[in-house]
Design a protein around this motif. Structure first.
Motif, short mmCIF file in Angstrom:
data_model
loop_
_atom_site.label_atom_id
_atom_site.label_comp_id
_atom_site.label_asym_id
_atom_site.label_seq_id
_atom_site.Cartn_x
_atom_site.Cartn_y
_atom_site.Cartn_z
N VAL A 170 0.84 -1.21 0.00
CA VAL A 170 0.00 0.00 0.00
C VAL A 170 0.87 1.25 0.00
CG1 VAL A 170 -1.65 1.34 1.37
CG2 VAL A 170 -1.99 -1.12 1.07
N CYS A 171 1.96 1.22 0.75
CA CYS A 171 2.88 2.35 0.78
C CYS A 171 3.50 2.60 -0.59
CB CYS A 171 3.99 2.11 1.81
SG CYS A 171 3.46 2.32 3.51
N ALA A 172 3.83 1.51 -1.29
CA ALA A 172 4.38 1.65 -2.64
C ALA A 172 3.37 2.32 -3.57
CB ALA A 172 4.79 0.29 -3.18
N VAL A 173 2.11 1.93 -3.45
CA VAL A 173 1.04 2.53 -4.26
C VAL A 173 0.92 4.03 -3.95
CG1 VAL A 173 -1.43 2.56 -4.73
CG2 VAL A 173 -0.24 0.37 -4.49
N LEU A 174 0.90 4.36 -2.66
CA LEU A 174 0.77 5.77 -2.26
C LEU A 174 1.98 6.59 -2.67
CD1 LEU A 174 -0.87 5.38 1.27
CD2 LEU A 174 -1.95 6.02 -0.89
N LEU A 175 3.14 5.97 -2.68
CA LEU A 175 4.35 6.67 -3.13
C LEU A 175 4.21 7.06 -4.60
CD1 LEU A 175 7.20 7.47 -2.08
CD2 LEU A 175 8.03 5.35 -3.07
N LEU A 176 3.68 6.15 -5.40
CA LEU A 176 3.44 6.46 -6.81
C LEU A 176 2.38 7.55 -6.96
CD1 LEU A 176 3.41 2.81 -8.22
CD2 LEU A 176 5.11 4.58 -8.75
N VAL A 177 1.33 7.47 -6.16
CA VAL A 177 0.29 8.50 -6.21
C VAL A 177 0.88 9.86 -5.85
CG1 VAL A 177 -1.85 9.31 -5.12
CG2 VAL A 177 -1.59 6.89 -5.72
N SER A 178 1.74 9.91 -4.84
CA SER A 178 2.34 11.19 -4.44
C SER A 178 3.19 11.77 -5.56
CB SER A 178 3.18 11.00 -3.17
OG SER A 178 4.40 10.32 -3.44
N ALA A 179 3.86 10.90 -6.34
CA ALA A 179 4.67 11.38 -7.47
C ALA A 179 3.78 12.02 -8.53
CB ALA A 179 5.46 10.22 -8.05
N VAL A 180 2.67 11.35 -8.83
CA VAL A 180 1.74 11.89 -9.84
C VAL A 180 1.16 13.22 -9.37
CG1 VAL A 180 -0.43 11.49 -11.06
CG2 VAL A 180 1.19 9.61 -10.74
N VAL A 181 0.74 13.28 -8.11
CA VAL A 181 0.16 14.52 -7.56
C VAL A 181 1.18 15.65 -7.59
CG1 VAL A 181 -0.74 15.58 -5.46
CG2 VAL A 181 -1.52 13.31 -6.13
N ASP A 182 2.41 15.33 -7.26
CA ASP A 182 3.47 16.34 -7.25
C ASP A 182 3.67 16.93 -8.64
OD1 ASP A 182 5.80 17.82 -6.39
OD2 ASP A 182 7.02 16.25 -7.30
N VAL A 183 3.74 16.08 -9.66
CA VAL A 183 3.95 16.56 -11.03
C VAL A 183 2.74 17.35 -11.52
CG1 VAL A 183 4.29 15.83 -13.42
CG2 VAL A 183 5.54 14.69 -11.59
N VAL A 184 1.54 16.85 -11.25
CA VAL A 184 0.33 17.55 -11.68
C VAL A 184 0.22 18.90 -10.99
CG1 VAL A 184 -2.19 17.48 -11.65
CG2 VAL A 184 -0.91 15.43 -12.27
N ALA A 185 0.49 18.95 -9.69
CA ALA A 185 0.40 20.21 -8.95
C ALA A 185 1.39 21.24 -9.49
CB ALA A 185 0.66 19.94 -7.47
N TYR A 186 2.57 20.77 -9.88
CA TYR A 186 3.59 21.68 -10.42
C TYR A 186 3.13 22.30 -11.75
CZ TYR A 186 8.00 23.22 -12.53
OH TYR A 186 8.98 23.95 -13.13
N HIS A 187 2.60 21.46 -12.62
CA HIS A 187 2.23 21.94 -13.95
C HIS A 187 0.90 22.71 -13.95
CE1 HIS A 187 5.52 20.21 -16.23
NE2 HIS A 187 5.36 19.07 -15.58
N THR A 188 0.13 22.61 -12.88
CA THR A 188 -1.13 23.35 -12.79
C THR A 188 -1.04 24.51 -11.81
OG1 THR A 188 -1.95 21.79 -11.10
CG2 THR A 188 -2.51 21.34 -13.41
N ASP A 189 0.19 24.79 -11.33
CA ASP A 189 0.42 25.89 -10.38
C ASP A 189 -0.43 25.76 -9.12
OD1 ASP A 189 2.30 27.17 -12.04
OD2 ASP A 189 0.71 28.15 -13.18
#
Length: 478
Positions: A170-189
């Motif tokens: 589950v932690c591995a899944v959430l780690l991947l989710v955090s990566a996606v959220v980080d990239v999306v948040a950066y590109h959407t300001d």
């Protein structure tokens, strides 16, 4: 002491796990280990040091285990002489002692790069060797690591390998989710929406970009810290897949984590991924030569053999993608040592080794010296004795041979994850503390020998030919 909102939530979660039990405590501990940029409390008396949530949860895990006699007994037994826990205890004891005595013994003898905090920023600067708050905080982290190791190993020995594996997946899944959220948040300001998870008094490098690629940090302070944890989970999932356990989920996670590491723009990720992959590749080739390779070993070899073909295809049909990849490689690998960051990190290592020689090989004490390599930091802070104790500790957890059960496979996966993390740490870690993620995996690896002693008779009974050979060997040795 300043209590943050995350600190209040952490304490409430800790009280909840006291009621739920050690397994729930491990779940919360694993999840909180992903909050690498968060602070539960801040301590102005120790240079405004940040106390991460995982430290607080670790305390509740220790209490939860201590309240249960069987688990408490298993936790104490984890420190039995000659075992990995015994060597970890010796290493921790010596390291904590060095944090107190060495800065006083060698005070003023040399200058060391150390962590300094002021009203403007947090950074690593050259300071005269003397006792500092970092000696106390780093020693506290090592003690917490030891407590984490004892508790997780006790859970493994008491038959909770499945629950531990579920939590880590589950932690591995959430780690991947955090990566996606980080990239999306950066590109959407919208990165400000994650500021509540980045409240620690650390230097945050969450808005970097290299070669047009956003540096993935997830819930950590910078790309190197994120890739360090991601590499550990990648090695864990890959090992379980290679050994044939939960192959669908572990194969998917290993593939996605590998992709995440390649896109992280972290030099540490690329170097450590290459080193670990080489070790696994060599192991698969040896098994193939001995006629012991499984379909998954062969699949791993096929995947690696296809890499040159895929690169050639990229050059022919997608030259723009190839150009972007080469630009990223040049910025993060080939030109890294010529960059300001590379020069600065080499300077840290140079002066850390100077501190090692200036202290006659005893080290300046845990928390006194920052470097850019775990091996160098270990020598500079704990000296030759600290390095020897750590090497023996790691070697004592290695258990070769045939897998006997799922628990045994989890232990092997823990050992492989430790190897991957040590490789990453030797490339860029600044201190002696390898973090809770490492010691969770190390606890799994350290349980292998006791698990095999318990499971060997059952395995022999279910495999008559092997069982007969097992008892013949026992009779010959007696």
């Amino acid at each position: 002491m300043i209590i943050e909102v995350i600190g209040v939530a952490t304490v409430l979660a800790g009280l909840w796990v006291l009621w739920q039990g050690p397994v729930a405590a491990f779940w919360v501990l694993s999840l909180s280990a992903l909050l690498g940029a968060a602070a539960a409390f801040k301590l102005p008396a120790l240079g405004d040091a940040s106390v991460p949530p995982v430290i607080v949860v670790a305390l509740f895990l220790v209490i939860s285990v201590a309240l249960r006699p069987r688990l408490r007994e298993a936790a104490i037994e984890s420190l039995a002489p000659s075992g990995p826990g015994f060597w970890l205890l010796l290493f921790t004891t010596y390291a904590v002692a060095s944090a107190y005595f060495m800065p006083r013994l060698f005070q003023g003898l040399t200058h060391a790069y150390s962590l300094a905090r002021n009203d403007i920023d947090v950074g690593i600067v050259s300071l005269v060797l003397m006792p500092r708050a970092s000696n106390t905080t780093q020693a506290a982290y090592l003690i917490a690591d030891l407590g984490c190791f004892m508790c997780v190993r006790a859970l493994m020995i008491r038959g909770q390998a499945k629950a531990i594996t579920n939590a880590l997946i589950v932690c591995a899944v959430l780690l991947l989710v955090s990566a996606v959220v980080d990239v999306v948040a950066y590109h959407t300001d919208t990165a400000f929406l994650l500021s509540w998870l980045r409240n620690a008094n650390y230097r945050m490098l969450d808005a970097g970009e290299i070669g047009g690629f956003k540096r993935i940090v997830g819930t950590f302070t910078e790309a190197g810290a994120f890739s360090y944890v991601a590499l550990g989970f990648y090695a864990f999932c890959l090992s379980l897949w290679l050994d044939g356990f939960r192959t669908r989920i572990t194969a998917t996670l290993a593939l996605l984590l590998a992709l995440c590491l390649l896109l992280s723009t972290s030099t540490t990720a690329y170097g450590s991924f290459a080193i670990f992959s080489s070790l696994i590749l060599a192991g698969a080739l040896v098994k193939l030569a001995n006629g012991q390779a499984t379909r998954r070993d062969c699949g791993y070899l096929v995947i690696f053999s296809m890499i040159p073909f895929l690169l050639g295809t990229a050059i022919m049909f997608a030259p723009s993608i190839w150009s972007a990849m080469m630009g990223l490689f040049d910025a993060t690998v080939s030109s890294k040592l010529e960059s300001q960051s590379g020069i600065e990190r080499m300077r840290w290592n140079y002066f850390a080794m100077k501190n090692f020689w200036d202290t006659a090989g005893f080290g300046a004490g845990v928390g006194s010296v920052r470097a850019s390599s775990f091996a160098v930091a270990l020598l500079a802070n704990t000296g030759v004795l600290g390095l020897l104790l750590f090497v023996v500790m790691l070697a004592s957890s290695f258990t070769p041979g045939r897998l006997l059960s799922f628990d045994d496979a989890v232990a092997r996966a823990g050992f492989r994850a430790c190897l991957a993390l040590i490789g990453a740490a030797c490339l860029s870690a600044a201190s002696v503390d390898l973090g809770f993620v490492f010691f969770i995996f190390f606890a799994l690896a350290a349980s292998a020998r006791q698990l095999r002693k318990r499971e060997a008779p059952q395995f022999a009974a279910s495999n008559p030919a092997i069982g007969a050979r097992h008892y013949q060997l026992q009779g010959a040795s007696s």
